[in-house]
Scaffold this motif. Structure first.
Motif, PDB file in Angstrom:
ATOM      1  N   LEU A 153     -11.880   0.593   4.085  1.00  0.00           N
ATOM      2  CA  LEU A 153     -10.618   0.987   3.486  1.00  0.00           C
ATOM      3  C   LEU A 153     -10.685   2.486   3.205  1.00  0.00           C
ATOM      4  O   LEU A 153     -11.722   2.993   2.759  1.00  0.00           O
ATOM      5  CB  LEU A 153     -10.395   0.207   2.195  1.00  0.00           C
ATOM      6  CG  LEU A 153      -8.941   0.042   1.751  1.00  0.00           C
ATOM      7  CD1 LEU A 153      -8.194  -0.826   2.751  1.00  0.00           C
ATOM      8  CD2 LEU A 153      -8.871  -0.590   0.370  1.00  0.00           C
ATOM      9  N   ALA A 154      -9.598   3.189   3.451  1.00  0.00           N
ATOM     10  CA  ALA A 154      -9.611   4.653   3.333  1.00  0.00           C
ATOM     11  C   ALA A 154      -8.398   5.130   2.559  1.00  0.00           C
ATOM     12  O   ALA A 154      -7.326   4.520   2.616  1.00  0.00           O
ATOM     13  CB  ALA A 154      -9.639   5.297   4.724  1.00  0.00           C
ATOM     14  N   LEU A 155      -8.568   6.234   1.830  1.00  0.00           N
ATOM     15  CA  LEU A 155      -7.502   6.831   1.029  1.00  0.00           C
ATOM     16  C   LEU A 155      -6.807   7.922   1.826  1.00  0.00           C
ATOM     17  O   LEU A 155      -7.458   8.777   2.429  1.00  0.00           O
ATOM     18  CB  LEU A 155      -8.082   7.432  -0.259  1.00  0.00           C
ATOM     19  CG  LEU A 155      -8.904   6.499  -1.145  1.00  0.00           C
ATOM     20  CD1 LEU A 155      -9.381   7.252  -2.388  1.00  0.00           C
ATOM     21  CD2 LEU A 155      -8.112   5.269  -1.537  1.00  0.00           C
ATOM     22  N   ARG A 156      -5.491   7.906   1.788  1.00  0.00           N
ATOM     23  CA  ARG A 156      -4.707   8.931   2.467  1.00  0.00           C
ATOM     24  C   ARG A 156      -4.143   9.909   1.447  1.00  0.00           C
ATOM     25  O   ARG A 156      -3.745   9.522   0.361  1.00  0.00           O
ATOM     26  CB  ARG A 156      -3.545   8.303   3.236  1.00  0.00           C
ATOM     27  CG  ARG A 156      -3.937   7.726   4.577  1.00  0.00           C
ATOM     28  CD  ARG A 156      -2.713   7.569   5.469  1.00  0.00           C
ATOM     29  NE  ARG A 156      -3.089   7.245   6.823  1.00  0.00           N
ATOM     30  CZ  ARG A 156      -3.488   8.123   7.732  1.00  0.00           C
ATOM     31  NH1 ARG A 156      -3.571   9.406   7.409  1.00  0.00           N
ATOM     32  NH2 ARG A 156      -3.802   7.747   8.946  1.00  0.00           N
ATOM     33  N   ASN A 157      -4.124  11.169   1.809  1.00  0.00           N
ATOM     34  CA  ASN A 157      -3.461  12.159   0.965  1.00  0.00           C
ATOM     35  C   ASN A 157      -1.972  12.122   1.292  1.00  0.00           C
ATOM     36  O   ASN A 157      -1.568  12.488   2.390  1.00  0.00           O
ATOM     37  CB  ASN A 157      -4.019  13.557   1.225  1.00  0.00           C
ATOM     38  CG  ASN A 157      -3.547  14.555   0.174  1.00  0.00           C
ATOM     39  OD1 ASN A 157      -2.481  14.402  -0.410  1.00  0.00           O
ATOM     40  ND2 ASN A 157      -4.348  15.575  -0.065  1.00  0.00           N
ATOM     41  N   PRO A 158      -1.143  11.657   0.347  1.00  0.00           N
ATOM     42  CA  PRO A 158       0.285  11.516   0.661  1.00  0.00           C
ATOM     43  C   PRO A 158       1.008  12.842   0.808  1.00  0.00           C
ATOM     44  O   PRO A 158       2.159  12.872   1.245  1.00  0.00           O
ATOM     45  CB  PRO A 158       0.816  10.737  -0.557  1.00  0.00           C
ATOM     46  CG  PRO A 158      -0.134  11.081  -1.664  1.00  0.00           C
ATOM     47  CD  PRO A 158      -1.466  11.258  -1.032  1.00  0.00           C
ATOM     48  N   GLN A 159       0.340  13.943   0.475  1.00  0.00           N
ATOM     49  CA  GLN A 159       0.999  15.246   0.522  1.00  0.00           C
ATOM     50  C   GLN A 159       0.808  15.973   1.850  1.00  0.00           C
ATOM     51  O   GLN A 159       1.401  17.022   2.082  1.00  0.00           O
ATOM     52  CB  GLN A 159       0.480  16.113  -0.630  1.00  0.00           C
ATOM     53  CG  GLN A 159       0.779  15.494  -1.995  1.00  0.00           C
ATOM     54  CD  GLN A 159      -0.002  16.147  -3.113  1.00  0.00           C
ATOM     55  OE1 GLN A 159      -1.100  16.660  -2.913  1.00  0.00           O
ATOM     56  NE2 GLN A 159       0.559  16.124  -4.310  1.00  0.00           N
ATOM     57  N   ASP A 160      -0.032  15.435   2.734  1.00  0.00           N
ATOM     58  CA  ASP A 160      -0.216  16.059   4.044  1.00  0.00           C
ATOM     59  C   ASP A 160      -0.706  15.002   5.026  1.00  0.00           C
ATOM     60  O   ASP A 160      -0.826  13.825   4.696  1.00  0.00           O
ATOM     61  CB  ASP A 160      -1.197  17.238   3.966  1.00  0.00           C
ATOM     62  CG  ASP A 160      -2.528  16.857   3.332  1.00  0.00           C
ATOM     63  OD1 ASP A 160      -3.085  15.795   3.696  1.00  0.00           O
ATOM     64  OD2 ASP A 160      -3.018  17.608   2.465  1.00  0.00           O
ATOM     65  N   ASP A 161      -1.002  15.422   6.232  1.00  0.00           N
ATOM     66  CA  ASP A 161      -1.401  14.494   7.299  1.00  0.00           C
ATOM     67  C   ASP A 161      -2.878  14.630   7.629  1.00  0.00           C
ATOM     68  O   ASP A 161      -3.284  14.506   8.777  1.00  0.00           O
ATOM     69  CB  ASP A 161      -0.546  14.745   8.548  1.00  0.00           C
ATOM     70  CG  ASP A 161      -0.630  13.593   9.533  1.00  0.00           C
ATOM     71  OD1 ASP A 161      -0.853  12.453   9.077  1.00  0.00           O
ATOM     72  OD2 ASP A 161      -0.484  13.834  10.744  1.00  0.00           O
ATOM     73  N   SER A 219       0.815  -1.231   0.000  1.00  0.00           N
ATOM     74  CA  SER A 219       0.000   0.000   0.000  1.00  0.00           C
ATOM     75  C   SER A 219       0.842   1.272   0.000  1.00  0.00           C
ATOM     76  O   SER A 219       0.350   2.328  -0.412  1.00  0.00           O
ATOM     77  CB  SER A 219      -0.939   0.012   1.203  1.00  0.00           C
ATOM     78  OG  SER A 219      -0.209   0.060   2.417  1.00  0.00           O
ATOM     79  N   GLU A 220       2.086   1.206   0.489  1.00  0.00           N
ATOM     80  CA  GLU A 220       3.004   2.351   0.485  1.00  0.00           C
ATOM     81  C   GLU A 220       2.417   3.598   1.137  1.00  0.00           C
ATOM     82  O   GLU A 220       2.705   4.725   0.731  1.00  0.00           O
ATOM     83  CB  GLU A 220       3.462   2.671  -0.943  1.00  0.00           C
ATOM     84  CG  GLU A 220       4.282   1.567  -1.576  1.00  0.00           C
ATOM     85  CD  GLU A 220       4.955   2.002  -2.854  1.00  0.00           C
ATOM     86  OE1 GLU A 220       4.818   3.184  -3.251  1.00  0.00           O
ATOM     87  OE2 GLU A 220       5.628   1.166  -3.480  1.00  0.00           O
ATOM     88  N   GLY A 221       1.576   3.401   2.135  1.00  0.00           N
ATOM     89  CA  GLY A 221       1.019   4.534   2.857  1.00  0.00           C
ATOM     90  C   GLY A 221      -0.078   5.279   2.143  1.00  0.00           C
ATOM     91  O   GLY A 221      -0.578   6.292   2.642  1.00  0.00           O
ATOM     92  N   LEU A 222      -0.495   4.780   0.960  1.00  0.00           N
ATOM     93  CA  LEU A 222      -1.539   5.466   0.204  1.00  0.00           C
ATOM     94  C   LEU A 222      -2.929   5.171   0.752  1.00  0.00           C
ATOM     95  O   LEU A 222      -3.845   5.974   0.589  1.00  0.00           O
ATOM     96  CB  LEU A 222      -1.476   5.058  -1.271  1.00  0.00           C
ATOM     97  CG  LEU A 222      -0.186   5.431  -2.010  1.00  0.00           C
ATOM     98  CD1 LEU A 222      -0.215   4.857  -3.423  1.00  0.00           C
ATOM     99  CD2 LEU A 222      -0.020   6.940  -2.058  1.00  0.00           C
ATOM    100  N   ILE A 223      -3.097   4.012   1.348  1.00  0.00           N
ATOM    101  CA  ILE A 223      -4.402   3.648   1.891  1.00  0.00           C
ATOM    102  C   ILE A 223      -4.251   3.184   3.330  1.00  0.00           C
ATOM    103  O   ILE A 223      -3.172   2.799   3.771  1.00  0.00           O
ATOM    104  CB  ILE A 223      -5.100   2.552   1.048  1.00  0.00           C
ATOM    105  CG1 ILE A 223      -4.209   1.322   0.891  1.00  0.00           C
ATOM    106  CG2 ILE A 223      -5.484   3.086  -0.319  1.00  0.00           C
ATOM    107  CD1 ILE A 223      -4.859   0.197   0.130  1.00  0.00           C
TER     108      ILE A 223
END
Length: 631
Positions: free
Chosen positions: A30-38, A18-22
């Motif tokens: 299952l949830a999506l993460r914004n890799p550009q912020d927290d 997942s590389e921290g994307l989800i």
């Protein structure tokens, strides 16, 4: 991810790929993460429900814009870091091969986001060239023309230089060079040229045949010497600014990358010594995506990171140039798969399931054939020490009963109860095998009796590489990840084709023949997500059974646990798909209308039925090619 639900997603190798994307929300979504912020992750099932309320229903190809931006930034940051680490004194210029994903939303976003990096485009056909020339690229970006090129292609490519495009025509053959010289003379323009060279090194992986001296495109060493002679004769040697050497696509082993790069550098050095003022070393594609998260040199994985890849290129090229006393060239890569693969997720609903077990034990009645009793007797020794023996016996008795039916010695009613008995035993076997944590032959045998979960999608339209080349993508349910999945399933599509199924899945302990899933609940949607589908899958899809493109939605994450729609493309209607295969929808409607009118005159239907039938036909023409779950 909370500790309470952390174990369930790990069944799917979640943290490996997942590389921290989800992530997984506390409710099990299952949830999506914004890799550009927290900012808080956004529930993917909630996104799907919200889109459905807007009238955008699954199947949906969901493009996540921050994921695309992240990949682009990672690539350039990795090269920047590598150059500093090894004191590389050249620059980096990335180009996106349009063939990887020709969709306008993708190309336009890459061009816009890539302007800060002088990110360019690579084209291999006239249509792709027209796309590239319609984009607003950075003035310093490259437009690289590869592939077979006719006179019209070359004519437009040369003219584009007058518009400020840094267009480089990569020569694929000696014949192509003669066309270029003729048109350049006619236009009185001195074009920028590149040359594609066949390396002798081959790489491993699915696309091994695209590397080495037996690859389709490019010049051999012998042909290269002929070309340099013609460049001198025509006064165009000073226009040869780029060397292209394709390392291969999705190269799994970093050692292959090093060896191929080393050979490419030797050609570069020799061309410089022959008088070519080369500036760019284009090392083509090759940067792979770790679809399985296994981090090993496998067809669906790679044994390196993007940082290792960039450092290896910079170190290898820098060392070769220093040894030869040549300035460090601008390194060019065509890392299309890496840039776009992770940016898209394909989501579909499960419509229903065919379950291969049964909780109800049939009763044996007087007069039943003794094989039914023998079959049910197996239940008494489904224990750890005799599990394999019991399964072998159950399969034997079932097959004998089927043989009796084929010979007319038992009736359908007894066959049906025997099948029920076998499914009942299967439920016992599956429970026992899970408790004993079985591996080996019995586990493989039980894999042949997993459920079929029927999804509302076409494998051939949306995931063609899964069918054609056994491409693996991470696949998992999008909800109930706080519940242990109690069933195992193969995923089937709605085409009438036995190949329309997915039966290889990325799991924590390797690739498996079934996906852990939850039991379906009445009135509750069950979504499946297929990840990393941004490369190649859209344009390669076909119209098997005339299932068209699904809905496509590009979103960004708003930072408050929600999302915004950036772009929406409605899926194909039936009328559109019919036109693709040369039917005129209005002609079809007219013919059907005439058929209904004839039936009315013959008294087979009445006027109200006529109106209903024609309305149904017209509504279908305007409707989706996929299963309408709202009806």
């Amino acid at each position: 991810m909370t500790d309470a639900i952390g174990e369930i997603p790990e069944l799917y190798g979640f943290s490996s790929w997942s590389e921290g994307l989800i992530d997984v929300a506390e409710g099990g979504d299952l949830a999506l993460r914004n890799p550009q912020d927290d900012t808080p992750p956004v529930s993917l099932p909630a996104i799907m429900d919200s889109l459905a309320e807007r009238g955008i229903s699954a199947p949906i190809l969901l493009r996540v814009q921050p994921f695309l931006d992240r990949s682009l930034a990672r690539l350039h940051d990795a090269f920047d870091t590598a150059f500093r680490d090894v004191n590389y004194r050249g620059a980096y210029r990335g180009v996106f091969p349009i063939k990887v994903n020709q969709q306008s939303d993708v190309v336009e976003r890459l061009t816009e986001a890539g302007r800060a990096y002088h990110f360019g485009l690579e084209v291999g056909s006239k249509p792709e060239l027209l796309i590239a020339l319609s984009q607003k690229m950075s003035p310093d970006a490259l437009l690289i023309c590869n592939g077979a090129k006719d006179a019209a292609f070359i004519h437009l490519a040369i003219l584009s230089q007058k518009l400020g495009f840094n267009t480089i025509i990569v020569l694929e053959s000696l014949h192509e060079f003669e066309i270029v010289t003729r048109i350049a003379s006619e236009l009185n323009v001195r074009p920028l040229l590149g040359v594609r060279i066949k390396l002798t090194e081959t790489v491993t992986g699915k696309w091994q045949a695209s590397s080495g001296d037996r690859s389709v495109f490019g010049l051999s060493a012998f042909e290269l010497m002929k070309l340099t002679a013609r460049l001198e004769e025509t006064g165009l040697m000073d226009r040869l600014v780029l060397q292209h050497t394709h390392l291969g696509s999705q190269v799994p082993n970093i050692m292959d990358v090093r060896r191929a790069t080393t050979e490419a550098c030797r050609f570069y050095v020799e061309l410089c010594r022959l008088g070519a003022p080369l500036e760019y070393l284009d090392l083509g594609g090759g940067l792979g995506v770790d679809y399985t998260g296994e981090r090993r040199p496998d067809e669906n994985s790679v044994n390196y990171t993007v940082h290792e890849y960039c450092r290896n290129l910079a170190e290898t090229v820098g060392y070769a140039m220093d040894e030869a006393g040549i300035d460090h060239p601008t390194i060019v890569t065509e890392s299309g798969r890496f840039v776009v693969a992770q940016s898209a997720i394909f989501v579909f609903k499960i419509l229903n399931a065919t379950l291969y077990d049964n909780s109800e034990r049939p009763e044996v009645t007087e007069g039943d054939h003794h094989l039914l009793s023998d079959l049910l007797e197996v239940e008494n020794y489904i224990v750890a020490a005799r599990l394999q023996e019991a399964l072998n016996d159950a399969i034997y008795y079932r097959d004998e009963i089927r043989a009796l039916f084929r010979r007319g010695q038992i009736d359908l009613q007894l066959l049906a109860r025997s099948e029920q008995a076998f499914l009942y035993l299967l439920s016992r076997f599956k429970t026992a095998a899970k408790q004993e944590d079985c591996v080996g032959q019995i586990d493989e045998q039980l894999t042949g009796f997993v459920d079929y979960y029927h999804g509302n999608f076409s494998l051939f339209q949306s995931l063609p590489d899964v069918w054609a080349i056994d491409q693996l993508h991470p696949i998992m349910p999008l909800q109930r990840l706080n519940e242990e999945p109690t069933r195992s399933a193969v995923l089937t599509d709605i085409t009438c084709d036995s190949d329309g199924k997915i039966d290889q899945f990325v799991l924590a302990d390797g690739v498996a023949g079934a996906l852990p899933v939850h039991g379906l609940r009445d009135g509750e949607d069950y979504y499946i997500g297929v990840f990393f589908v941004g490369a190649y899958q859209e344009t390669l899809g076909d119209l098997h059974n005339l299932f068209g493109d699904p809905n496509v939605v590009t979103i960004t994450l708003d930072g408050d646990g929600g999302f915004d729609i950036e772009h929406e493309t409605e899926g194909d209607t039936i009328a559109q798909v019919l036109s693709y295969v040369e039917y005129d929808p209005q002609d079809c409607l007219a013919t059907f209308r005439a058929t209904v009118e004839k039936a009315l005159k013959a008294g087979k239907v009445n006027a109200v039925e006529r109106r209903t039938m024609i309305a149904a036909y017209k509504n279908s023409l305007a409707g989706s090619t996929y299963f309408d779950t709202d009806c």
